[in-house]
Design an enzyme around this catalytic site. Sequence first.
Site, PDB file in Angstrom:
ATOM      1  N   ASP A 168       0.861  -1.190   0.000  1.00 10.78           N
ATOM      2  CA  ASP A 168       0.000   0.000   0.000  1.00 10.78           C
ATOM      3  C   ASP A 168       0.892   1.234   0.000  1.00 10.78           C
ATOM      4  O   ASP A 168       1.535   1.544   1.003  1.00 10.78           O
ATOM      5  CB  ASP A 168      -0.916  -0.016   1.229  1.00 10.78           C
ATOM      6  CG  ASP A 168      -1.670   1.291   1.409  1.00 10.78           C
ATOM      7  OD1 ASP A 168      -2.052   1.891   0.385  1.00 10.78           O
ATOM      8  OD2 ASP A 168      -1.879   1.703   2.567  1.00 10.78           O
ATOM      9  N   THR A 173       4.643   3.908   3.089  1.00 10.21           N
ATOM     10  CA  THR A 173       4.356   2.716   2.297  1.00 10.21           C
ATOM     11  C   THR A 173       4.317   1.532   3.253  1.00 10.21           C
ATOM     12  O   THR A 173       5.262   1.312   4.013  1.00 10.21           O
ATOM     13  CB  THR A 173       5.426   2.490   1.220  1.00 10.21           C
ATOM     14  OG1 THR A 173       5.392   3.583   0.290  1.00 10.21           O
ATOM     15  CG2 THR A 173       5.189   1.188   0.470  1.00 10.21           C
ATOM     16  N   ALA A 224      -7.123   4.586  -5.101  1.00  6.46           N
ATOM     17  CA  ALA A 224      -7.042   3.131  -4.960  1.00  6.46           C
ATOM     18  C   ALA A 224      -7.155   2.708  -3.503  1.00  6.46           C
ATOM     19  O   ALA A 224      -7.785   1.686  -3.188  1.00  6.46           O
ATOM     20  CB  ALA A 224      -5.736   2.633  -5.563  1.00  6.46           C
ATOM     21  N   ASP A 225      -6.561   3.480  -2.597  1.00  6.52           N
ATOM     22  CA  ASP A 225      -6.619   3.126  -1.180  1.00  6.52           C
ATOM     23  C   ASP A 225      -8.042   3.171  -0.649  1.00  6.52           C
ATOM     24  O   ASP A 225      -8.447   2.320   0.161  1.00  6.52           O
ATOM     25  CB  ASP A 225      -5.709   4.041  -0.361  1.00  6.52           C
ATOM     26  CG  ASP A 225      -5.990   5.529  -0.581  1.00  6.52           C
ATOM     27  OD1 ASP A 225      -6.610   5.890  -1.610  1.00  6.52           O
ATOM     28  OD2 ASP A 225      -5.569   6.345   0.274  1.00  6.52           O
ATOM     29  N   ASP A 253      -9.984   7.010   7.278  1.00  9.58           N
ATOM     30  CA  ASP A 253      -8.583   6.629   7.081  1.00  9.58           C
ATOM     31  C   ASP A 253      -7.690   7.820   7.419  1.00  9.58           C
ATOM     32  O   ASP A 253      -7.713   8.849   6.734  1.00  9.58           O
ATOM     33  CB  ASP A 253      -8.360   6.179   5.638  1.00  9.58           C
ATOM     34  CG  ASP A 253      -6.974   5.581   5.412  1.00  9.58           C
ATOM     35  OD1 ASP A 253      -6.128   5.676   6.323  1.00  9.58           O
ATOM     36  OD2 ASP A 253      -6.744   5.026   4.324  1.00  9.58           O
ATOM     37  N   THR A 305       2.765   9.527   2.374  1.00 14.39           N
ATOM     38  CA  THR A 305       3.739   9.648   3.459  1.00 14.39           C
ATOM     39  C   THR A 305       4.418   8.324   3.775  1.00 14.39           C
ATOM     40  O   THR A 305       5.635   8.261   3.918  1.00 14.39           O
ATOM     41  CB  THR A 305       3.060  10.190   4.735  1.00 14.39           C
ATOM     42  OG1 THR A 305       2.429  11.445   4.441  1.00 14.39           O
ATOM     43  CG2 THR A 305       4.073  10.391   5.848  1.00 14.39           C
TER      44      THR A 305
END
EC number: 2.7.1.33
Length: 254
Positions: free
Chosen positions: A6, A12, A108-109, A129, A10
């Site tokens: 993911d 990964t 996408a997230d 989120d 900021t």
Amino acid sequence: MILVIDVGNTNTVLGVYQDETLVHHWRLATSRQKTEDEYAMTVRSLFDHAGLQFQDIDGIVISSVVPPMMFSLEQMCKKYFHVTPMIIGPGIKTGLNIKYDNPKEVGADRIVNAVAAIELYGYPAIVVDFGTATTYCLINEKKQYAGGVIAPGIMISTEALYHRASKLPRIEIAKPKQVVGTNTIDSMQSGIFYGYVSQVDGVVKRMKAQAESEPKVIATGGLAKLIGTESETIDVIDSFLTLKGLQLIYKKNV
């Protein structure tokens, strides 16, 4: 095993799944400048510490909101894992009906989080989120991605105070001992912490008022535990919601 990645603005986050179980996970600072070889060396170091090898990975799925990183990541997967990664985007089956004016605008997230929320917690649901931006996504009672809210993230606001107000220091994001601070740092921590708790509760309550039935509220992201435990509206804190969603989408497409 499958490797899930993911890529956020900021951080990964990487995870390794053995069947349905997340057996390893790591959080790294997102770097837009690395080559495929540099990414591979970073992953190899993590794998060595976990007792894993590249050949243990049968599949890779990537969600990214940072397009400049994708070429190097894809090349790393092909060169070192000998795997063509699945990229969350057009053509990937998610089972999600997106009711946005332009569905391509949905990150996408956010799609991955919505899929995980539906599969794991049911619907209707609201996903909060806590990333670089704080995003709120509503999945309605028809299992549709109905829309959402995007607000500046906690780190963005904290850094803005430091950079734009010359006498204010850079602070750690933490829950203060009390709301009313008696020094600059405590006062800033109170404003950031309770300001965001109040933002979450206020936005969620307004989203619930627009929903046709009562949604479950799921929080994820790096600061979900810090803010979520103080919130009056968050029902579930799932720090690995995005990784779980990636694994679920991978299963739908193989």
